[in-house]
Structure formats: C-alpha cells, structure tokens
Design a protein around this motif. Structure first.
Motif, PDB file in Angstrom:
ATOM      1  N   GLU A   1      -6.630   5.097  21.310  1.00 59.88           N
ATOM      2  CA  GLU A   1      -5.903   3.919  20.878  1.00 59.88           C
ATOM      3  C   GLU A   1      -4.429   4.267  20.686  1.00 59.88           C
ATOM      4  O   GLU A   1      -4.091   5.409  20.362  1.00 59.88           O
ATOM      5  N   LYS A   2      -3.580   3.301  20.864  1.00 60.06           N
ATOM      6  CA  LYS A   2      -2.173   3.496  20.527  1.00 60.06           C
ATOM      7  C   LYS A   2      -2.042   3.512  19.007  1.00 60.06           C
ATOM      8  O   LYS A   2      -2.721   2.773  18.303  1.00 60.06           O
ATOM      9  N   LYS A   3      -1.205   4.390  18.506  1.00 59.63           N
ATOM     10  CA  LYS A   3      -1.034   4.468  17.070  1.00 59.63           C
ATOM     11  C   LYS A   3      -0.447   3.163  16.540  1.00 59.63           C
ATOM     12  O   LYS A   3       0.460   2.586  17.118  1.00 59.63           O
ATOM     13  N   ALA A   4      -0.984   2.748  15.382  1.00 60.87           N
ATOM     14  CA  ALA A   4      -0.476   1.527  14.775  1.00 60.87           C
ATOM     15  C   ALA A   4       0.952   1.764  14.274  1.00 60.87           C
ATOM     16  O   ALA A   4       1.311   2.868  13.860  1.00 60.87           O
ATOM     17  N   GLU A   5       1.733   0.720  14.353  1.00 61.61           N
ATOM     18  CA  GLU A   5       3.113   0.822  13.872  1.00 61.61           C
ATOM     19  C   GLU A   5       3.087   1.005  12.357  1.00 61.61           C
ATOM     20  O   GLU A   5       2.457   0.232  11.630  1.00 61.61           O
ATOM     21  N   ALA A   6       3.738   2.055  11.880  1.00 63.96           N
ATOM     22  CA  ALA A   6       3.707   2.370  10.455  1.00 63.96           C
ATOM     23  C   ALA A   6       4.448   1.302   9.647  1.00 63.96           C
ATOM     24  O   ALA A   6       5.573   0.917   9.991  1.00 63.96           O
ATOM     25  N   PRO A   7       3.825   0.816   8.579  1.00 56.99           N
ATOM     26  CA  PRO A   7       4.519  -0.174   7.743  1.00 56.99           C
ATOM     27  C   PRO A   7       5.606   0.494   6.904  1.00 56.99           C
ATOM     28  O   PRO A   7       5.591   1.715   6.695  1.00 56.99           O
ATOM     29  N   LYS A   8       6.544  -0.282   6.448  1.00 57.03           N
ATOM     30  CA  LYS A   8       7.584   0.244   5.575  1.00 57.03           C
ATOM     31  C   LYS A   8       6.997   0.441   4.188  1.00 57.03           C
ATOM     32  O   LYS A   8       6.434  -0.481   3.611  1.00 57.03           O
ATOM     33  N   ILE A   9       7.111   1.656   3.682  1.00 60.83           N
ATOM     34  CA  ILE A   9       6.451   2.015   2.426  1.00 60.83           C
ATOM     35  C   ILE A   9       7.476   2.521   1.404  1.00 60.83           C
ATOM     36  O   ILE A   9       8.354   3.331   1.723  1.00 60.83           O
ATOM     37  N   THR A  10       7.353   2.051   0.185  1.00 59.25           N
ATOM     38  CA  THR A  10       8.162   2.552  -0.938  1.00 59.25           C
ATOM     39  C   THR A  10       7.198   2.917  -2.057  1.00 59.25           C
ATOM     40  O   THR A  10       6.527   2.045  -2.620  1.00 59.25           O
ATOM     41  N   LEU A  11       7.098   4.189  -2.350  1.00 62.75           N
ATOM     42  CA  LEU A  11       6.148   4.640  -3.356  1.00 62.75           C
ATOM     43  C   LEU A  11       6.717   4.483  -4.762  1.00 62.75           C
ATOM     44  O   LEU A  11       7.931   4.630  -4.989  1.00 62.75           O
ATOM     45  N   SER A  12       5.835   4.211  -5.702  1.00 62.01           N
ATOM     46  CA  SER A  12       6.261   4.086  -7.104  1.00 62.01           C
ATOM     47  C   SER A  12       6.551   5.471  -7.677  1.00 62.01           C
ATOM     48  O   SER A  12       6.039   6.489  -7.197  1.00 62.01           O
TER      49      SER A  12
ATOM     50  N   ALA B   1      -2.399   5.582  -7.937  1.00 64.68           N
ATOM     51  CA  ALA B   1      -1.895   4.495  -7.088  1.00 64.68           C
ATOM     52  C   ALA B   1      -1.998   3.159  -7.805  1.00 64.68           C
ATOM     53  O   ALA B   1      -3.090   2.751  -8.229  1.00 64.68           O
ATOM     54  N   THR B   2      -0.877   2.482  -7.947  1.00 67.01           N
ATOM     55  CA  THR B   2      -0.864   1.201  -8.656  1.00 67.01           C
ATOM     56  C   THR B   2      -0.350   0.055  -7.804  1.00 67.01           C
ATOM     57  O   THR B   2      -0.768  -1.085  -7.991  1.00 67.01           O
ATOM     58  N   THR B   3       0.542   0.336  -6.876  1.00 64.55           N
ATOM     59  CA  THR B   3       1.105  -0.724  -6.031  1.00 64.55           C
ATOM     60  C   THR B   3       0.395  -0.740  -4.674  1.00 64.55           C
ATOM     61  O   THR B   3      -0.284   0.233  -4.303  1.00 64.55           O
ATOM     62  N   PRO B   4       0.534  -1.850  -3.902  1.00 66.69           N
ATOM     63  CA  PRO B   4      -0.054  -1.871  -2.563  1.00 66.69           C
ATOM     64  C   PRO B   4       0.406  -0.704  -1.698  1.00 66.69           C
ATOM     65  O   PRO B   4      -0.385  -0.120  -0.961  1.00 66.69           O
ATOM     66  N   ASP B   5       1.712  -0.337  -1.816  1.00 63.21           N
ATOM     67  CA  ASP B   5       2.218   0.788  -1.033  1.00 63.21           C
ATOM     68  C   ASP B   5       1.551   2.093  -1.458  1.00 63.21           C
ATOM     69  O   ASP B   5       1.182   2.928  -0.619  1.00 63.21           O
ATOM     70  N   ASP B   6       1.384   2.267  -2.761  1.00 66.11           N
ATOM     71  CA  ASP B   6       0.705   3.470  -3.256  1.00 66.11           C
ATOM     72  C   ASP B   6      -0.721   3.544  -2.712  1.00 66.11           C
ATOM     73  O   ASP B   6      -1.182   4.610  -2.271  1.00 66.11           O
ATOM     74  N   LYS B   7      -1.423   2.413  -2.746  1.00 63.73           N
ATOM     75  CA  LYS B   7      -2.831   2.393  -2.330  1.00 63.73           C
ATOM     76  C   LYS B   7      -2.964   2.640  -0.826  1.00 63.73           C
ATOM     77  O   LYS B   7      -3.934   3.255  -0.375  1.00 63.73           O
ATOM     78  N   PHE B   8      -1.972   2.181  -0.079  1.00 60.45           N
ATOM     79  CA  PHE B   8      -1.992   2.454   1.358  1.00 60.45           C
ATOM     80  C   PHE B   8      -1.872   3.951   1.609  1.00 60.45           C
ATOM     81  O   PHE B   8      -2.637   4.537   2.385  1.00 60.45           O
ATOM     82  N   VAL B   9      -0.938   4.592   0.939  1.00 63.35           N
ATOM     83  CA  VAL B   9      -0.722   6.026   1.143  1.00 63.35           C
ATOM     84  C   VAL B   9      -1.871   6.838   0.555  1.00 63.35           C
ATOM     85  O   VAL B   9      -2.292   7.853   1.130  1.00 63.35           O
ATOM     86  N   ALA B  10      -2.412   6.399  -0.581  1.00 57.13           N
ATOM     87  CA  ALA B  10      -3.580   7.082  -1.140  1.00 57.13           C
ATOM     88  C   ALA B  10      -4.733   7.031  -0.132  1.00 57.13           C
ATOM     89  O   ALA B  10      -5.476   8.015   0.032  1.00 57.13           O
ATOM     90  N   GLY B  11      -4.855   5.904   0.547  1.00 60.38           N
ATOM     91  CA  GLY B  11      -5.874   5.783   1.581  1.00 60.38           C
ATOM     92  C   GLY B  11      -5.634   6.761   2.719  1.00 60.38           C
ATOM     93  O   GLY B  11      -6.576   7.371   3.252  1.00 60.38           O
TER      94      GLY B  11
END
Length: 464
Positions: free
Chosen positions: A35-46, A124-134
């Motif tokens: 598969e082609k790699k998914a485009e990485a979302p913009k992430i800002t960690l808490s 992980a508390t924010t959506p960005d944190d949870k994405f990176v924790a995943g």
C-alpha cells in the motif's frame, strides 16, 4: 440385477475436501499488502505527553537492535510458520501452543518497552497524543509480533480522529484481521463492517466478514453475508467463496442453501470436480427415488464427473438393466473401463448379463411403442414410456417429440416429463428451449432441473 451395496460416501467427502475448509480464512497481514503510505497528519503533542513519547521512542529504537529481541523474533516467526503449515486439528493445536509460548517469551524480553508504551497510552490526553500513542503501540506490536498490541495501536490511531477517512477504512480492515487471528470474531465483524462502510474493498474483506460469522457459530447470518458478497461480485466471485457456502451449508444440514450454492458453483466454474461436488451435495441432501436419481446420474454422465464405484452402481440400479438395458449396459462398461467396477464382481456380471440379454427384444419393441405413443388414443403413460425408451438409446429427437405428446395428455407426471424433455433438448443442442423447460419443473425435482439448466447454459456459452 444389481444387489444392494453399502459404500462409504467418499465422493462427497473428497469433493468437499477440495473446497475451502470450514475453519476459516487466514486473516490479513499488514506486511503482505503493498500500500502507499498514508499522508501523515499534522500533529502537535501536549507538554504532558512529550516526555513519555520521547522515552518510549528511545526505548523502542534501542530494543529493535538488541540480540535477545532479534532471537526472540526469529523463534516466534518460525513457530508461526509451523502453525500456519500444520495439518490436522491435533497438529494445529500443538503448533498453536508452541507459537503462543514463543510470543509470550518474546513479550517477556520486551517487558520494559511494553511498560513504556503503557505509560504513553496513560499520558495521552489529546487526539494528537492518542494518535502518536497508537503509533508507538503499533511499533511495539510489530517488534514483539504481538497482534493484540498491533490492534490496540491501530485502534487508538483510528479513535483519535486524526486518520483520513480512506485510511481509516484500511486501518479497520487490519484491525479486523488482527481480531480474527486472535479469535475475537465479534471484534473482527465490527472492524470489517466499519471498513466496508468506509469503502474498503481489498483483501477479500467480504469473505472474511462471512468467516467471522461462521467461526462464531452464526451460520445463517454468515451465509447471508457470503451470498450477498457473491452476488455483488457477480461472475468475478471467487470460487472458494462459493465452495465455502456449500461446505458450511452442507455441514449445517441446510439443504436449500447448499443446493443454491451448488448451482452457483457450476454456473460460474463448470469443471468436472465442481460438477461432482454439486451433484453429490444434491444427491445426499434430497430424498430421491430411482426415477429422480436416474436423471441426476444422467447429468453426472454428461459432465463426466464420476468419482467412485457408488456413482456407477446407483446409476445402474436407477436405470434397471431389465427396464433400460442399453443405458444400464453403457454405464456398466464405463465403470469397468474406468477401473471403478470390476467385471468379475458378481453384482456387475449379473447386471451386465441381464442388460445384454434384454437389448435385442427391447430394440425390437421400439417401433410398436412409438406407434402406440403417437396414436390419438395413446395415454400419457405410453407417450412417456416411449420417450424414456428413445432417450435411453440416445435418440433425443424422438424422445423430445414423444415427451411433448405426453405433456398434452391428461394425467401426465409433468415434473418428470418436463425434466426429461429438457434433457432431450439439451442433448439436441436446443439449450435455450431446455432452460425454459427446466424452469417449469417444480417440487422434488426442482434442484435436479436447476442443475441441468446450468449445464444447458454452459453448453450454450461460447468457448473461452
């Protein structure tokens, strides 16, 4: 006359064995699909998550190079390959136990890294944190070959809402596959359904969704899903999906469903092996007497889908060497030539002697029988008997004419005559007329007529 014999029903067993086993299909593996790699979302960690992220990433990067982790991965991979290739329930159970032990041992080796990932999930508390924790969880799961952790990581990424819709559908496919491999079939269903709702169509996902029902003992619902998937694919429906429908229906003793899937199989993939399977399923799931059996075995003859001695014996018994001697003799000789029947077998030699001794007188009676059948005063029974006689001698044109006469008479056994009229029309190459005739057959003979119609349709199709 052929004496009654009891045979092991190996034809159906062998035919079913050629299909997909009822135990399920291997779940999708992320490493196998390009598969082609998914485009990485913009992430800002808490700020609260950043220390846990940095510590965990450093630990995972270092663990990937450690000799004990490399050795543990090699042992677990070898154990998984052994499990995948094991044959038979006992061997698979033993191999599965060794695989589970190897995974557990590897988990012990990366216990510290596992705790670091747990700390990251907690922080992980924010959506960005949870994405990176995943992402961290997925990395650990791939490193430790821990499918539950891989699934947890992917689920955290999807739940964060930071994954694009198209990629979320693909992730759900992977989540479903990992759940399937962990035997969490309810979780697999939920993920596969989410993937399908998101537009994902790769990897045989519809078939895997059906399997998630079958493996969870929800046969009826699984068959509905599988049937819908086959209908959606049309002529491109995979052969193993249709075979799976037959196997599951047969084992669940769902005759209408087994017959329907059998028809689909020979319509889409009319090989000798598939004809043998379809005929065997219908034969074993129906309460046919000799006359119905005769017309089903005639289809086996036309498709050359003989499997075992039982096939020849049942055909000979249904034809009866005293009633249709020429047809019975043809089948006896075919069986001997195939090696499935032995000329020295008393049952075979008795039947052959009876048939051979009857043919001359039987042929001599055909002229009078045709005359009586065509007479205005002739009965439906006489016209049908005439059609039967000529069909057994391979004179399909006269058989067709006499069956048409029989249908115009009162008291006719319409399903029986229509079946044989369709057979005569098929033999004559009148495939469209034959299909129309078979469509009129109702009652016990309907499954037989449906299979014959599929055969007529295949004869009309242009050569590939």
């Amino acid at each position: 006359m052929v004496r009654a014999k009891f045979f092991a029903r190996t034809a159906l067993g062998l035919a079913l064995a050629m299909g997909v086993a009822a135990g399920g299909v291997s779940a999708p593996a992320m490493a196998k699909e390009k598969e082609k790699k998914a485009e990485a979302p913009k992430i800002t960690l808490s700020k609260g998550f950043m220390p846990a992220y940095q510590a965990t990433k450093t630990a995972l990067d270092a663990a990937a190079k450690r000799p004990d982790v490399v050795a543990g991965r090699e042992a677990a991979t070898a154990a998984e390959n052994a499990y995948r290739s094991a044959q038979g329930k006992a061997a698979r159970d033993a191999a599965r136990a060794k695989y589970d032990a190897a995974i557990a041992a590897l988990g012990t080796v990366v216990a510290a890294e596992n705790q670091a990932v747990e700390n990251a999930f907690t922080a992980a508390t924010t959506p960005d944190d949870k994405f990176v924790a995943g992402q961290l969880g997925l990395t650990l799961g791939q490193l430790s070959l821990d499918k539950k952790m891989q699934r947890r990581g992917l689920q955290s990424m999807v739940d964060s809402g930071k994954v694009a819709a198209a990629d979320a559908a693909k992730f759900n496919y992977y989540i479903g596959g990992l759940a399937f491999d962990s035997r969490d079939y309810a979780g697999a269903r939920a993920a596969f359904q989410a993937a399908i709702a998101g537009g994902y169509t790769e990897g045989g996902i519809d078939g895997l969704l059906a399997d998630s029902y079958f493996n969870d003992n929800q046969v009826a619902e699984g068959l509905k899903v599988l049937n819908a998937a086959i209908a959606k694919r049309g002529a491109a429906a995979p052969e193993d999906w249709i075979r799976k429908g037959i196997v599951v229906s047969y084992k669940a003793k769902l005759a209408p469903e087994a017959v329907a899937f059998s028809n689909k199989l020979v319509e889409g993939y009319p090989t000798k092996e598939n004809w043998a399977l379809a005929i065997a399923v219908i034969r074993d799931m129906s309460q046919f007497q000799n006359q119905e059996q005769l017309d089903l075995m005639r289809l086996m003859d036309r498709t050359a889908s003989w499997s075992e001695a039982r096939d020849y014996f049942e055909y000979i018994q249904a034809a009866d060497p005293r009633r249709l001697p020429a047809e019975a003799l043809k089948v006896i000789d075919l069986g001997i030539a195939s090696g499935k029947l032995q000329a020295s077998d008393v049952s075979v030699s008795d039947a052959r002697n009876i048939a051979s001794g009857r043919i001359a007188a039987d042929k001599a009676s055909l002229v009078g029988l045709e005359r009586d059948a065509r007479a205005a005063s002739g009965s439906a029974a006489t016209a049908m008997a005439g059609g039967d006689a000529f069909l057994s001698y391979g004179d399909a044109a006269k058989a067709e004419a006499l069956y048409q006469i029989a249908l115009s008479k009162p008291g006719v056994d319409a399903p029986r005559v229509l079946t044989r009229l369709g057979i005569a029309q098929t033999d004559l190459g009148k495939t469209a007329e034959a299909q129309a005739t078979f469509a009129k057959v109702t009652g016990l003979r309907a499954p037989i007529a449906a299979l014959w119609s599929a055969y007529a349709k295949s004869k009309a199709a242009p050569a590939q």
